[in-house]
Structures are given as C-alpha cells and as structure tokens.
Design a protein around this motif. Structure first.
Motif, short mmCIF file in Angstrom:
data_model
loop_
_atom_site.label_atom_id
_atom_site.label_comp_id
_atom_site.label_asym_id
_atom_site.label_seq_id
_atom_site.Cartn_x
_atom_site.Cartn_y
_atom_site.Cartn_z
N HIS A 193 0.85 -1.37 0.05
CA HIS A 193 0.10 0.15 0.14
C HIS A 193 0.92 1.36 0.15
CE1 HIS A 193 -2.65 3.22 1.57
NE2 HIS A 193 -3.78 2.40 0.99
N GLN A 194 1.99 1.30 0.75
CA GLN A 194 2.83 2.52 0.75
C GLN A 194 3.61 2.57 -0.40
OE1 GLN A 194 5.44 2.10 4.33
NE2 GLN A 194 3.97 1.08 5.51
N GLU B 87 1.26 4.00 -3.06
CA GLU B 87 1.07 5.47 -2.89
C GLU B 87 2.38 6.15 -3.56
OE1 GLU B 87 -2.67 5.91 -0.93
OE2 GLU B 87 -1.19 7.32 -1.82
N ASN C 262 2.16 8.74 -6.89
CA ASN C 262 2.84 10.13 -6.57
C ASN C 262 3.91 10.56 -7.94
OD1 ASN C 262 1.15 10.71 -4.34
ND2 ASN C 262 2.87 10.39 -3.03
N ALA D 33 -3.26 5.27 -6.96
CA ALA D 33 -2.55 4.26 -5.86
C ALA D 33 -3.68 3.21 -5.85
CB ALA D 33 -2.39 5.27 -4.54
#
Length: 366
Positions: free
Chosen positions: A272-273, A276, A280, A317
C-alpha cells in the motif's frame, strides 16, 4: 559516392561522475574526506550501499551490497543516509554546464549522461577539448570530478568513460575501435550482465574477438533479440541517437521489510505504501502505465517478478495496490519469507521501430 549515401561521423561524449553521492558528501562535510564512506543505510540495517567512496572501495565495498556486508568488510567506514535533494540540485548544476556546449543531452541518471557534440554551441570542434572543458568546469565550479569517454557512438563512449576512473578522459577513435572491441572481455560489454557473461564463457566466448566469430543468426539463436545487438556492437556499430528528450520507460519504487516475513497483512501494508509512492511519481511526471510489475525478493536474495497488462493505462494508488496484491496472491509464494517488495508501472508509449539505411562515413578531426 552520392550525397544521400554519406554521413558525418558523430562526436559522442559520455560523462560519468565519480562516486557521485559519496563525493558530494565528502565535498560538503570535510570530516568525511579521505575516509571510507558508505552512502546507504546504517551498518546494522537491511539497507544496501547506494555509493561507496573510493577509500571504501579499497576494502571491496560495492554498490548494491548490503550495508551489513559493507560493515564486515570495513568496520571503520562511515555510514550515512542519502541526501537526494542535494544530489538532485548538484545534478541540475552539472546539466547547466552541459548546456553551454550542446543541447543534445541524454541523461541516464543523476550522475551520467550522453552528449552529442557533433555541432557544439561554442564552435570548439574537438570533442576531446569539449570533454576536457566540461570536466574542468565541473571541477572548478562544483568541486567534483567526472570521467569522460569520447567516441563516435554511445556504446564505445560509455565503455571508454569507465576505463580511467576517477577523473579520467579516454578517447577511442574510429581507427582504434576494431582492435579495442576485439580485445575487450565480454563482461565489460555494456548490456552483458554476469549471467550472460558466464554463459558466453562456457561457450568459450571470452573476448570481443571470440564473439565476432559467431554469425548474426548464431547469436540470435543463442541470445534472442540481444544477439542482433551483440553482432553490431562488437563491430563498433551503434546507431542509437542521443535522445535529448528521452521517454520515460518505467516508474517504480521498492522497499525492504524490517524483517523477513510471510505475513500477508505486513506485505499488504508495505505494498500500500509503495503504491502511494509510485502513484505520486506518476502524477509528478503526468504518466499512466498499461503494465504493472511486482518484484518479490526472498530471504535467500532470489527474486521473481509477476506482471499484468491492461488495455487502458492506470495511475491511481488504489488501482496499483489492488493489482499488486493480486499479483502477490498469484505468485503463490507459500511459506517462503520475503525480504523486499517493489512495484513498477511501464508501457507509457508505443515503441516504433525505425529502420535506417546503411551509409558510408566521412571522418573528421576529434
């Protein structure tokens, strides 16, 4: 000889900064100078070496080595975290120096680039003199050193830049390329990795001269489409242009888990991180990709990748995360413990094959 069937030999420079991250650190922090320095992570961390100073390299420390291994090799080494903002700022200054001489610049990373100076902006003419001037400007203005390779194409220029590091300048002219390529060990060929080099050696292909004995058809049969590339470059042929606005081929990110695990929830949290971060970066570059690739590195450092392609590009994301966890599920890793996870988005552009007619070459002074 018709005018349409002739072309001028290009003048190509490959600039490669010397131990870039470490050199910036030693420049900015005098207490690091003359000492073995490792840019990466803490010695007891699971991070890897991004760059090692030349003092550290004397102990056998190399890029991509684990920081713990680097510490074992040199317990007295100084370990620092990367300062990417500082490196990016210096890279911009280096790029500004390049632009004084040519606008045909193809950056490969923060610390290296190709320059086409066939027609330089200052009318210097000599590619060797231009390379010297660039190196001097970098040293005088930024207090850093760079190594340069000069030749008629990208492949040879890149190999040349690595020959006399640090602070080197190597010119391989048209009349020297044949002999140079024949003597070059296959592992020194840019694009031939350790696995391929080992395979070539098992076939008694040790140098360029050995590689040259195989026909194009034989090389393609043994090494796939790369065989065509090997056939040309061993003969000093590389017609790839220096692309001043080179297209981004992929955008990705990866991270090492704090400890090896097969806990699905922990891996999902890290994915998940990473999703993201990738989203970005895609947003920053205004990109969307049609292929998601998941990288999984296990506790024994073996790694696998799994990919999925779509008819339409994605860049959010949530989309990236859902595809990544699905790929993780399909990888069926069982009880194997995972060390690192990474996600990459690619296929932003359609590749177009460009055929170029063969032509004779006109030489001029470098």
């Amino acid at each position: 000889m018709s005018e349409d069937n002739t072309r001028v030999l290009r003048k190509i420079i490959h600039i490669d900064m010397d131990a870039f991250y470490a050199s910036v650190e030693q420049r900015d922090f005098p207490e690091y100078r003359g000492k073995p320095l490792v840019v990466g992570g803490k010695p007891d961390s699971r991070g890897v070496v991004a760059t090692a100073s030349y003092e550290a390299r004397q102990y056998g420390i190399k890029s991509a080595m684990s920081c713990s291994k680097a510490y074992q090799l040199c317990p007295t080494a100084i370990f620092v975290y990367p300062r990417f903002d500082a490196y990016t700022s210096v890279s911009r200054s280096i790029r500004e120096i390049f632009h004084r001489y040519t606008d045909i610049i193809e950056p490969l990373s923060l610390d290296e680039a190709y320059l086409d100076v066939t027609e330089d902006k200052l009318g210097i003419g000599s590619a060797i003199d231009i390379a010297k001037s660039i190196k001097d400007d970098i040293k005088n203005e930024l207090n850093l050193t760079a190594s340069a390779g000069v030749s008629i194409n990208k492949f040879v220029a890149k190999i040349a830049s690595d020959m006399n590091k640090p602070d080197g300048l190597t010119f391989i002219g048209p009349s020297k390329i044949k002999a140079f390529m024949e003597k070059l060990p296959v592992e020194k060929f840019f694009g031939i990795g350790k696995v391929t080099a080992a395979r070539m050696k098992s076939m008694q292909i040790i140098t360029g001269a050995d590689l040259k004995k195989l026909s194009e058809a034989q090389l393609i049969a043994q090494f796939g489409k790369s065989g065509k590339f090997y056939y040309k470059v061993v003969r000093g042929i590389d017609e790839r242009p220096v692309q001043s606005n080179r297209e981004t081929k992929s955008v990705g990110a990866e991270d090492t888990l704090s400890e090896d695990t097969n806990d699905e929830s922990v891996m999902h949290s890290l994915l998940h991180q990473i999703s993201e971060t990738v989203a970005n970066r895609l947003e920053k570059h205004k990109l969307s990709g049609k292929t998601v690739t998941l990288k999984i590195k296990f506790e024994d450092f073996k790694q696998i990748t799994r990919s999925r392609s779509f008819a339409f590009p994605i860049n959010k994301a949530a989309q990236i995360y859902l595809e990544a966890i699905q790929l993780l599920k399909e990888a069926d890793i069982g009880f194997k413990k995972v060390r690192l996870l990474g996600i990459t988005l690619s296929r932003f552009y359609d590749d177009v094959a460009r055929e170029k007619p063969e032509s004779n070459q006109l030489e001029f002074e470098f």
